[in-house]
Design a protein around this motif. Structure first.
Motif, PDB file in Angstrom:
ATOM      1  N   GLU A 121       0.972  -1.326  -0.091  1.00 20.35           N
ATOM      2  CA  GLU A 121      -0.071   0.017   0.157  1.00 20.35           C
ATOM      3  C   GLU A 121       0.918   1.339   0.171  1.00 20.35           C
ATOM      4  OE1 GLU A 121      -3.591  -2.116   2.465  1.00 20.35           O
ATOM      5  OE2 GLU A 121      -2.456  -0.451   3.346  1.00 20.35           O
ATOM      6  N   ARG A 122       2.120   1.274   0.962  1.00 21.54           N
ATOM      7  CA  ARG A 122       2.912   2.270   0.995  1.00 21.54           C
ATOM      8  C   ARG A 122       3.389   2.610  -0.403  1.00 21.54           C
ATOM      9  NH1 ARG A 122       7.139   1.663   5.079  1.00 21.54           N
ATOM     10  NH2 ARG A 122       5.450   0.559   6.473  1.00 21.54           N
ATOM     11  N   ALA A 123       3.866   1.577  -1.080  1.00 21.97           N
ATOM     12  CA  ALA A 123       4.659   1.602  -2.345  1.00 21.97           C
ATOM     13  C   ALA A 123       3.474   2.079  -3.366  1.00 21.97           C
ATOM     14  CB  ALA A 123       5.362   0.113  -2.588  1.00 21.97           C
ATOM     15  N   GLY A 124       2.065   1.594  -3.017  1.00 20.77           N
ATOM     16  CA  GLY A 124       1.155   2.046  -4.063  1.00 20.77           C
ATOM     17  C   GLY A 124       1.379   1.349  -5.580  1.00 20.77           C
ATOM     18  N   LYS A 125       1.515   0.021  -5.182  1.00 19.89           N
ATOM     19  CA  LYS A 125       1.700  -0.804  -6.342  1.00 19.89           C
ATOM     20  C   LYS A 125       0.388  -1.681  -6.604  1.00 19.89           C
ATOM     21  CE  LYS A 125       6.548  -1.442  -6.625  1.00 19.89           C
ATOM     22  NZ  LYS A 125       7.592  -2.324  -6.982  1.00 19.89           N
ATOM     23  N   ASP A 126       0.215  -1.828  -7.849  1.00 22.73           N
ATOM     24  CA  ASP A 126      -0.992  -2.611  -8.114  1.00 22.73           C
ATOM     25  C   ASP A 126      -0.570  -4.251  -8.251  1.00 22.73           C
ATOM     26  OD1 ASP A 126      -3.456  -3.572  -8.969  1.00 22.73           O
ATOM     27  OD2 ASP A 126      -3.078  -2.958 -11.108  1.00 22.73           O
ATOM     28  N   VAL A 127      -0.421  -4.618  -6.787  1.00 25.73           N
ATOM     29  CA  VAL A 127      -0.025  -5.944  -6.791  1.00 25.73           C
ATOM     30  C   VAL A 127      -1.036  -7.001  -6.002  1.00 25.73           C
ATOM     31  CG1 VAL A 127       1.644  -7.543  -6.185  1.00 25.73           C
ATOM     32  CG2 VAL A 127       2.381  -5.546  -7.280  1.00 25.73           C
ATOM     33  N   GLN A 128      -1.642  -7.888  -6.458  1.00 22.83           N
ATOM     34  CA  GLN A 128      -2.401  -8.948  -5.751  1.00 22.83           C
ATOM     35  C   GLN A 128      -1.403  -9.550  -4.592  1.00 22.83           C
ATOM     36  OE1 GLN A 128      -5.715  -8.424  -5.671  1.00 22.83           O
ATOM     37  NE2 GLN A 128      -5.000  -6.871  -7.075  1.00 22.83           N
ATOM     38  N   MET A 129      -1.838  -9.965  -3.585  1.00 22.74           N
ATOM     39  CA  MET A 129      -1.255 -10.588  -2.620  1.00 22.74           C
ATOM     40  C   MET A 129      -1.773 -11.900  -2.042  1.00 22.74           C
ATOM     41  SD  MET A 129       1.350  -9.762  -0.598  1.00 22.74           S
ATOM     42  CE  MET A 129       2.190 -11.328   0.117  1.00 22.74           C
ATOM     43  N   LYS A 130      -1.299 -13.067  -2.095  1.00 18.93           N
ATOM     44  CA  LYS A 130      -1.975 -14.377  -1.928  1.00 18.93           C
ATOM     45  C   LYS A 130      -1.004 -15.205  -0.934  1.00 18.93           C
ATOM     46  CE  LYS A 130      -4.110 -18.339  -4.026  1.00 18.93           C
ATOM     47  NZ  LYS A 130      -3.838 -19.310  -5.224  1.00 18.93           N
ATOM     48  N   LEU A 131      -1.691 -15.906   0.100  1.00 20.60           N
ATOM     49  CA  LEU A 131      -0.856 -16.729   1.018  1.00 20.60           C
ATOM     50  C   LEU A 131      -1.453 -18.067   0.699  1.00 20.60           C
ATOM     51  CD1 LEU A 131       0.841 -17.295   3.458  1.00 20.60           C
ATOM     52  CD2 LEU A 131      -1.026 -16.385   4.736  1.00 20.60           C
TER      53      LEU A 131
END
Ligand code: ADP
Length: 741
Positions: free
Chosen positions: A601-611
């Motif tokens: 969020e801080r980096a403002g990247k459009d990246v999906q996170m999955k665990l």
């Protein structure tokens, strides 16, 4: 022995003279014997005749008057006739040799009619008076037979001290009559000796036997002759037997006692020697010496001959035996034989002895040499065979291995017989031109090579070869002592690599230090710069906050860097400690997810996170260092965020059947070029490239991560393609005893 050279020289001279004179025309020689061909005198003297006058060069006639058996000259007439006819039919004899008294008398009697102007040489004549009278005879000379009564009579006196009676036995033969004359003259010189004469020709054989039996044992018998009895004729052996079997008296003989036969002593007369001397005189005459210059002589040597056994039998004192006497059966002395025979036998024996000794010497020498060589050969073969160094013997022409020791067989993996037939190229797979060079060089001088040799199992080994030339059985071989240097070469290579690595590491560390100082200075400058800007009072709040954010970021960056450097130096110094506790993996993963989301969020990247959690049960825990595990995952996830502008980041773990937890961090970022993949885990390599880095970072993260994974007992790897994202995997052992799957 002193006389042997003289004897040889004499023979040589004789041969030379014979050669010079005798070859012109054959010499015609007549030899007349008083007795017959069976009589011992003929047998002993015949050889001397042919030794001087070889039959091949001379015409030799021999006549026998046989006067012992025909004492009344019954055969003289026929002999005369035979000689006359022979001379009439052919030419006259060149010389006549008369042997013993009867022949001598025959020659004198018929000299005028049968032998006019023919030289006559006599020997064995006992009538000394008549013999010496011949010095007046123009055509006659010779050797009188000295029966050496001067030797036998003193011997009797010596061996039988005191007064003694001699029984003299004689007969009516010419020789005996002559001998008796000499005896009677000689005995007068010995006053202690009395004598009686028994002429056996007056008695029959029987009467004679009785006469002998009547001779008292204290009387000494002195035998001159007893060939002719009234009714019979006795041979030499029969005489001896008759006397020794019928009397108990000691018997002495005027002549040679032969090989004993019952006589104590006699005179050793050599008939060979007498004939030989007479023949030499004849030879001299034939070669031109005048007869007048050759005087009649009686100088043929004679010695007493004594039978030691009989000396003992008659209890005589052996010490009284004269030194010069020839002693038969002497346990202390050797039997002496006539000089020419002795010389001849001695020379033959000496010759044979010398030849045999030399032969034995050389055979022994050869045997010793052969034995020495055999032992040497065995030793060297053992040294060759048992040596721990590998040895090959190679034929230079065919380049085929002719011999190989046990060590070589073991090394190459062949049996010794198998190795023996191999071509050298089957071991050393050099091009033929290089093989030829190996042989040429080794043949020239001892050489040293390093080669690669092929073993039977297909393995290639580095070997060092010491080689040289060796000649065996006229063939040239190359010996090769082979050392396996593959370990040495490997160690050398490792050393070179280690050196290269050390140099590289040294270079990288220098470069690392240079980069780190730059890395530290950058945030420090930022902190110091913005801090001094804050000192100005009238800064807008938003600008002030912006400055503080820069200071914070640089501080955090510096702290991370310092932490990384501390971690790296701990790892380098092997000081990094691991503290294992029970770690609930799912909770750890959840924490990380929150943290990463915030970062994104801080980096403002459009990246999906999955665990992805491999195990759903949240109480699942393993024993590990939670802080370090978290550090590993943060490093990997931070990189994933850093290198992924958009797309997905997935992380998680799975439980493997081999009780290992396999973690992963996947991203859809820029990916890593295959050439670079091997270097990303090396701290100093990364830092070196720092200057060219566009994504920031100090290049220590993955290196520390790798060391931490390994400290926790696992390993790390990456799978990536440029533009396709990256997948980092690492494992740690699942040391968990409370696993609820
Ligand atoms: P840095 O601080 O430079 O990131 P790292 O040791 O963490 O140092 O990473 C080393 C290098 O590996 C990076 O500079 C980058 O080139 C590469 N790298 C690491 N992770 C990734 C990733 N997820 N995607 C692409 N490249 C990566």
């Amino acid at each position: 022995m002193r006389n042997i050279p003289t004897y040889f020289i004499l023979n040589c001279l004789l041969f030379t003279v014979s050669y010079a004179l005798g070859q012109v025309s054959s010499t015609k020689i007549l030899v007349i014997y008083s007795y017959d061909a069976t009589f011992h005198i003929y047998q002993k003297s015949e050889k001397a005749l042919y030794d001087v006058f070889p039959q091949s060069d001379n015409i030799i006639d021999i006549e026998f008057l046989d006067s012992k058996r025909y004492p009344n000259r019954q055969l003289n007439t026929s002999t005369y006739e035979r000689i006359r006819i022979k001379q009439k039919e052919h030419r006259n004899y060149d010389i006549v040799i008369a042997c013993n008294d009867n022949a001598f008398e025959f020659c004198l009697e018929h000299q005028a009619t049968l032998f006019p102007e023919i030289p006559i040489v006599f020997w064995g004549v006992n009538d000394l008076e008549k013999a010496f009278e011949q010095d007046q005879n123009e055509w006659v000379t010779g050797i009188a037979e000295n029966i050496s009564l001067e030797k036998t009579l003193p011997l009797i006196q010596k061996l039988h001290p005191g007064r003694n009676n001699l029984q003299v036995i004689t007969d009516s033969t010419t020789t005996a009559i002559a001998d008796l004359k000499v005896f009677e003259k000689t005995i007068s010189l010995f006053p202690n000796l009395n004598y009686e004469i028994l002429n056996v020709s007056n008695y029959t054989r029987e009467e004679y036997r009785r006469k002998i039996q009547q001779i008292p044992s204290n009387q000494i018998i002195f035998l001159l002759a007893s060939y002719r009895l009234k009714d019979d004729y006795l041979s030499f052996d029969q005489i001896a037997k008759m006397l020794s079997t019928n009397s108990n008296s000691p018997i002495y003989y005027a002549y040679d006692i032969g090989d004993g036969g019952g006589y104590i002593a006699g005179t050793a007369i050599s008939y060979y020697e007498q004939m030989y001397s007479a023949c030499l005189i004849a030879k001299q005459i034939l070669s031109g010496t005048t007869l007048q210059s050759i005087r009649v002589r009686s100088d043929v040597s004679s010695n007493s001959i004594i039978d030691y056994n009989l000396v003992k039998k008659f209890h005589l004192n052996p010490e009284l035996i004269p030194e010069s006497a020839i002693v038969l059966n002497d346990p202390n002395r050797k039997i002496e034989i006539s000089k020419p025979e002795f010389y001849e036998i001695s020379s033959i024996v000496a010759g044979v002895f010398v030849v045999l000794s030399l032969a034995i010497f050389f055979i022994n020498l050869k045997r010793k040499k052969e034995k020495r060589y055999r032992v040497f050969a065995e030793n060297y073969l053992n040294i060759f065979n048992e040596n721990h160094s590998m040895m090959l013997l190679i034929d230079t022409k065919s380049q085929v291995i002719k011999n190989a020791n046990k060590a070589a067989a073991k090394f190459y993996g062949y049996s010794q017989p198998q190795l023996k037939g191999l071509h050298f190229s089957e071991l050393c797979q050099l091009p033929q031109i290089d093989l030829d060079a190996f042989f040429t060089q080794s043949e020239k001088q001892n050489s040293h090579f390093e080669q690669k040799h092929l073993l039977k199992n297909g393995q290639l080994k580095d070997v060092e070869i010491h080689s040289g030339k060796i000649n065996i059985d006229k063939s040239i071989y190359i010996y090769a002592i082979v050392h396996d240097i593959s370990k040495r070469i490997k160690a050398e290579q490792e050393l070179i690599d280690a050196k290269r690595r050390a140099e590289e590491s040294d270079r990288l560390k220098s470069s690392f230090l240079a980069n780190m100082s730059h890395e530290i200075r950058t945030p420090m400058n930022s902190i110091l710069g913005f801090s001094s800007l804050l000192e100005v009072d009238d800064i807008e709040l938003s600008t002030r906050k912006e400055y503080i954010r820069h200071i914070n970021n640089s501080g955090e960056h510096l702290l991370t860097l310092i932490n990384d450097i501390i971690d790296l130096s701990k790892i380098e110094a092997n000081q990094l400690k691991i503290y294992k506790t029970n770690c609930k993996i799912n909770f750890l993963m959840d924490d990380l997810q929150i943290m990463i989301k915030r970062q994104l969020e801080r980096a403002g990247k459009d990246v999906q996170m999955k665990l992805s959690k491999g195990i759903k049960n949240n109480s699942f825990n393993i024993k590990t260092d939670e802080v370090r595990l978290k550090q590993i995952l943060i490093n990997l996830l931070s990189n994933a965020i850093k290198f992924t502008e958009s797309g997905d980041i997935e992380f998680g773990y799975k439980y493997r059947e081999d009780s290992v937890l396999q973690f992963f961090v996947k991203d859809s970022g820029i990916g890593i070029h295959p050439d670079k993949q091997k270097d990303i885990f090396s701290a100093f390599k990364q830092v070196e490239e720092y200057s060219s880095r566009t994504y920031g970072g100090n290049g220590l993260g993955l290196s520390i991560t790798k060391s931490l994974v390994e400290k926790l007992g696992g390993h790390i790897w990456v799978m990536s393609e440029p533009g396709q994202g990256s997948r980092f995997y690492f494992t740690i052992p699942a040391e968990n005893n409370q696993l609820e799957l």
